[in-house]
Design an enzyme around this catalytic site. Sequence first.
Site, PDB file in Angstrom:
ATOM      1  N   TYR A  99       0.830  -1.214   0.000  1.00 45.29           N
ATOM      2  CA  TYR A  99       0.000   0.000   0.000  1.00 45.29           C
ATOM      3  C   TYR A  99       0.861   1.260   0.000  1.00 45.29           C
ATOM      4  O   TYR A  99       0.588   2.226  -0.693  1.00 45.29           O
ATOM      5  CB  TYR A  99      -0.969  -0.006   1.194  1.00 45.29           C
ATOM      6  CG  TYR A  99      -2.258  -0.713   0.853  1.00 45.29           C
ATOM      7  CD1 TYR A  99      -3.385   0.003   0.478  1.00 45.29           C
ATOM      8  CD2 TYR A  99      -2.337  -2.099   0.865  1.00 45.29           C
ATOM      9  CE1 TYR A  99      -4.562  -0.636   0.125  1.00 45.29           C
ATOM     10  CE2 TYR A  99      -3.507  -2.752   0.526  1.00 45.29           C
ATOM     11  CZ  TYR A  99      -4.614  -2.012   0.158  1.00 45.29           C
ATOM     12  OH  TYR A  99      -5.770  -2.655  -0.201  1.00 45.29           O
ATOM     13  N   ALA A 115      -5.074  13.149  12.050  1.00 42.29           N
ATOM     14  CA  ALA A 115      -5.430  14.423  11.416  1.00 42.29           C
ATOM     15  C   ALA A 115      -6.764  14.913  11.945  1.00 42.29           C
ATOM     16  O   ALA A 115      -7.646  14.116  12.262  1.00 42.29           O
ATOM     17  CB  ALA A 115      -5.506  14.238   9.901  1.00 42.29           C
ATOM     18  N   HIS A 435     -20.693 -29.095 -15.159  1.00 42.33           N
ATOM     19  CA  HIS A 435     -20.973 -30.309 -14.413  1.00 42.33           C
ATOM     20  C   HIS A 435     -19.687 -31.039 -14.071  1.00 42.33           C
ATOM     21  O   HIS A 435     -18.788 -31.110 -14.907  1.00 42.33           O
ATOM     22  CB  HIS A 435     -21.861 -31.230 -15.273  1.00 42.33           C
ATOM     23  CG  HIS A 435     -22.338 -32.435 -14.535  1.00 42.33           C
ATOM     24  ND1 HIS A 435     -23.256 -32.365 -13.508  1.00 42.33           N
ATOM     25  CD2 HIS A 435     -21.988 -33.739 -14.667  1.00 42.33           C
ATOM     26  CE1 HIS A 435     -23.469 -33.582 -13.053  1.00 42.33           C
ATOM     27  NE2 HIS A 435     -22.715 -34.434 -13.717  1.00 42.33           N
TER      28      HIS A 435
HETATM   29  C1  LIG Z   1     -13.498  -8.423  11.241  1.00 42.67           C
HETATM   30  C2  LIG Z   1     -13.947  -7.747   9.960  1.00 42.67           C
HETATM   31  C3  LIG Z   1     -14.113  -8.489   8.828  1.00 42.67           C
HETATM   32  C4  LIG Z   1     -14.502  -7.883   7.645  1.00 42.67           C
HETATM   33  N1  LIG Z   1     -14.653  -8.661   6.541  1.00 42.67           N
HETATM   34  C5  LIG Z   1     -15.048  -8.092   5.379  1.00 42.67           C
HETATM   35  C6  LIG Z   1     -15.173  -8.887   4.210  1.00 42.67           C
HETATM   36  O1  LIG Z   1     -14.954 -10.087   4.231  1.00 42.67           O
HETATM   37  N2  LIG Z   1     -15.527  -8.265   3.066  1.00 42.67           N
HETATM   38  C7  LIG Z   1     -15.788  -6.915   3.005  1.00 42.67           C
HETATM   39  O2  LIG Z   1     -16.109  -6.399   1.936  1.00 42.67           O
HETATM   40  N3  LIG Z   1     -15.678  -6.142   4.117  1.00 42.67           N
HETATM   41  C8  LIG Z   1     -15.313  -6.694   5.287  1.00 42.67           C
HETATM   42  N4  LIG Z   1     -15.169  -5.911   6.394  1.00 42.67           N
HETATM   43  C9  LIG Z   1     -15.486  -4.472   6.304  1.00 42.67           C
HETATM   44  C10 LIG Z   1     -14.336  -3.681   5.682  1.00 42.67           C
HETATM   45  O3  LIG Z   1     -13.144  -3.936   6.388  1.00 42.67           O
HETATM   46  C11 LIG Z   1     -14.663  -2.200   5.704  1.00 42.67           C
HETATM   47  O4  LIG Z   1     -15.926  -1.988   5.102  1.00 42.67           O
HETATM   48  C12 LIG Z   1     -13.629  -1.368   4.962  1.00 42.67           C
HETATM   49  O5  LIG Z   1     -12.350  -1.535   5.517  1.00 42.67           O
HETATM   50  C13 LIG Z   1     -14.027   0.115   5.011  1.00 42.67           C
HETATM   51  O6  LIG Z   1     -13.051   0.898   4.375  1.00 42.67           O
HETATM   52  P1  LIG Z   1     -12.907   2.429   4.765  1.00 42.67           P
HETATM   53  O7  LIG Z   1     -11.930   3.002   3.799  1.00 42.67           O
HETATM   54  O8  LIG Z   1     -14.227   3.066   4.891  1.00 42.67           O
HETATM   55  O9  LIG Z   1     -12.308   2.429   6.237  1.00 42.67           O
HETATM   56  P2  LIG Z   1     -11.040   1.716   6.864  1.00 42.67           P
HETATM   57  O10 LIG Z   1     -10.520   0.641   6.012  1.00 42.67           O
HETATM   58  O11 LIG Z   1     -11.408   1.367   8.258  1.00 42.67           O
HETATM   59  O12 LIG Z   1      -9.948   2.863   6.885  1.00 42.67           O
HETATM   60  C14 LIG Z   1     -10.068   4.002   7.695  1.00 42.67           C
HETATM   61  C15 LIG Z   1      -8.677   4.432   8.117  1.00 42.67           C
HETATM   62  O13 LIG Z   1      -8.730   5.748   8.669  1.00 42.67           O
HETATM   63  C16 LIG Z   1      -7.776   5.851   9.705  1.00 42.67           C
HETATM   64  N5  LIG Z   1      -8.145   7.000  10.536  1.00 42.67           N
HETATM   65  C17 LIG Z   1      -9.270   7.142  11.281  1.00 42.67           C
HETATM   66  N6  LIG Z   1      -9.313   8.370  11.849  1.00 42.67           N
HETATM   67  C18 LIG Z   1      -8.165   8.994  11.475  1.00 42.67           C
HETATM   68  C19 LIG Z   1      -7.637  10.293  11.751  1.00 42.67           C
HETATM   69  N7  LIG Z   1      -8.307  11.179  12.480  1.00 42.67           N
HETATM   70  N8  LIG Z   1      -6.430  10.608  11.213  1.00 42.67           N
HETATM   71  C20 LIG Z   1      -5.745   9.725  10.448  1.00 42.67           C
HETATM   72  N9  LIG Z   1      -6.214   8.491  10.138  1.00 42.67           N
HETATM   73  C21 LIG Z   1      -7.409   8.147  10.659  1.00 42.67           C
HETATM   74  C22 LIG Z   1      -7.897   4.504  10.395  1.00 42.67           C
HETATM   75  O14 LIG Z   1      -6.745   4.216  11.155  1.00 42.67           O
HETATM   76  C23 LIG Z   1      -8.082   3.560   9.220  1.00 42.67           C
HETATM   77  O15 LIG Z   1      -6.861   3.015   8.776  1.00 42.67           O
HETATM   78  C24 LIG Z   1     -14.744  -6.481   7.604  1.00 42.67           C
HETATM   79  C25 LIG Z   1     -14.575  -5.720   8.753  1.00 42.67           C
HETATM   80  C26 LIG Z   1     -14.176  -6.330   9.928  1.00 42.67           C
HETATM   81  C27 LIG Z   1     -13.987  -5.504  11.155  1.00 42.67           C
END
Ligand SMILES: Cc1cc2nc3c(=O)[nH]c(=O)nc-3n(C[C@H](O)[C@H](O)[C@H](O)COP(=O)(O)OP(=O)(O)OC[C@H]3O[C@@H](n4cnc5c(N)ncnc54)[C@H](O)[C@@H]3O)c2cc1C
Length: 453
Positions: A99, A115, A435
Amino acid sequence: MAQYDYDLFTIGAGSGGVRASRMSASYGAKVAVAEERYLGGTCVNVGCIPKKLLVYASHFSTDFQDAAGFGWSVGERHVDWAKLIANKNKEISRLNDVYRKLMQDSGVTIIEDHAEIADPHTIVVDGKRITAKYILVAVGSWPLVPEIPGSEHAITSNEAFYLPSLPRKVIIVGGGFIGAEFAGIFHGLGTEVVQLYRGPLFLRGFDDDCRETLAAEMRKKGIDLRFNTDIERIEKAGGILRATLTEGTTLDTEQVFYATGREPNTRSLGLEKAGVRMRENGAVVVDDYLKTSVDNIYSIGDCTDRLMLTPVAIAEGRAVAETLFNNNPMKPNYMNVPSTVFSTPNVGTVGLTEAEARARYKNIDVYKTSFRPLKHTLTGRDERTMMKIVVDHETDKVLGCHMVGPDAGEIIQGLAVAMNCGATKAQFDSTIGIHPTAAEEFVTMRTKAARQT
Ligand SMILES: Cc1cc2nc3c(=O)[nH]c(=O)nc-3n(C[C@H](O)[C@H](O)[C@H](O)COP(=O)(O)OP(=O)(O)OC[C@H]3O[C@@H](n4cnc5c(N)ncnc54)[C@H](O)[C@@H]3O)c2cc1C
């Protein structure tokens, strides 16, 4: 001189934030992303990826048993939890580097810190003020633990991925997909599992046949599923946790694992100061283009509390980049979003459940089948696969496909494409199957299970 330090400042380098940042940079925008915890966000670090690796690990116990039916003799088995977690951690740190490189190669500036928003164009990181034309809030969600006496002794999925040892017994509280998945993981690895859900049947929102089939299959495997119950308090005595349930009985256990939902991670972010509207639970309110109540602030993914799924966050990240930096206003397509519960066995689903279809359509047809998978004719394992198609009787359009069985996710993905193309049941029927597979049942189901008139 540029008016702002950056064209786009993304808060959160998770699934959505990384996609939006990389794509925006590829369209020529000057982009920075702040990440306070781990590159790749929840999915890579404490979500989908490590979860699926643990699911694979958990399946070996039944694979070893099933091997006997095919003539194999397998010697003594033992799972080394510490080794499993170490290998999983190694893979995650490889992904963190992937990443980092992906963003660096796209020209995105990475700031590894917390942030906060000071005003609609200013972000504060470590006391330093940074300005941006657009701000993208992609901060994800965090597990919610109900406040009951002793809840401080409980863990969530965050900690479950890093337990120092495999618990001999665990109580999982919650009836969502994460609870069902971890019940399968721990049970497959040899832990005694009790799963509690306060409602009458877990996996609310999924098709009822899937919910009932999965409950039956999990019970057959030996998971102690209990509905209409909850924990009232947890007490710690020595190394043991004692959970008192709502009906007054007690359960002793090594770990209590709360999988009772997630809340938007929007606290201490300064959104109120900037005038961004949020719902009561902290979810950022956005329009169809992911724009918040403030013109230059956008928000995507879990923190908007709609469909908490990685591919949805990614699609939203792409839409924001297209809208802001490629002169191509884009709304994500939320039609027929497929999903899988990686329980044992899997649940795969796309489109309307039978109950939703009955509420929305005048007449529906339901096709359903339940069978013993070919593999288990030799293993003797008492496990059944269930498949179901929901069809609009008037137009013959397929409204929903649902499955409980091995590889359900792999099978349902292709059906989601067909459904997005508006496939009819007649087109499913005219498609030749592969199949022998389980998937072929989706193109050979001919008997209607029920019809509402
Ligand atoms: C146990 C588990 C299993 C899952 N399995 C699946 C699956 O099989 N398939 C699927 O599609 N989804 C799955 N999900 C859901 C999926 O992980 C989330 O929907 C996805 O990661 C959301 O992406 P996002 O970018 O919204 O947030 P995230 O991936 O959570 O990223 C948000 C980021 O923001 C950072 N952050 C927060 N606040 C701040 C701040 N103020 N300053 C700087 N950084 C900050 C956090 O540290 C984090 O890294 C699962 C979730 C969990 C908990």
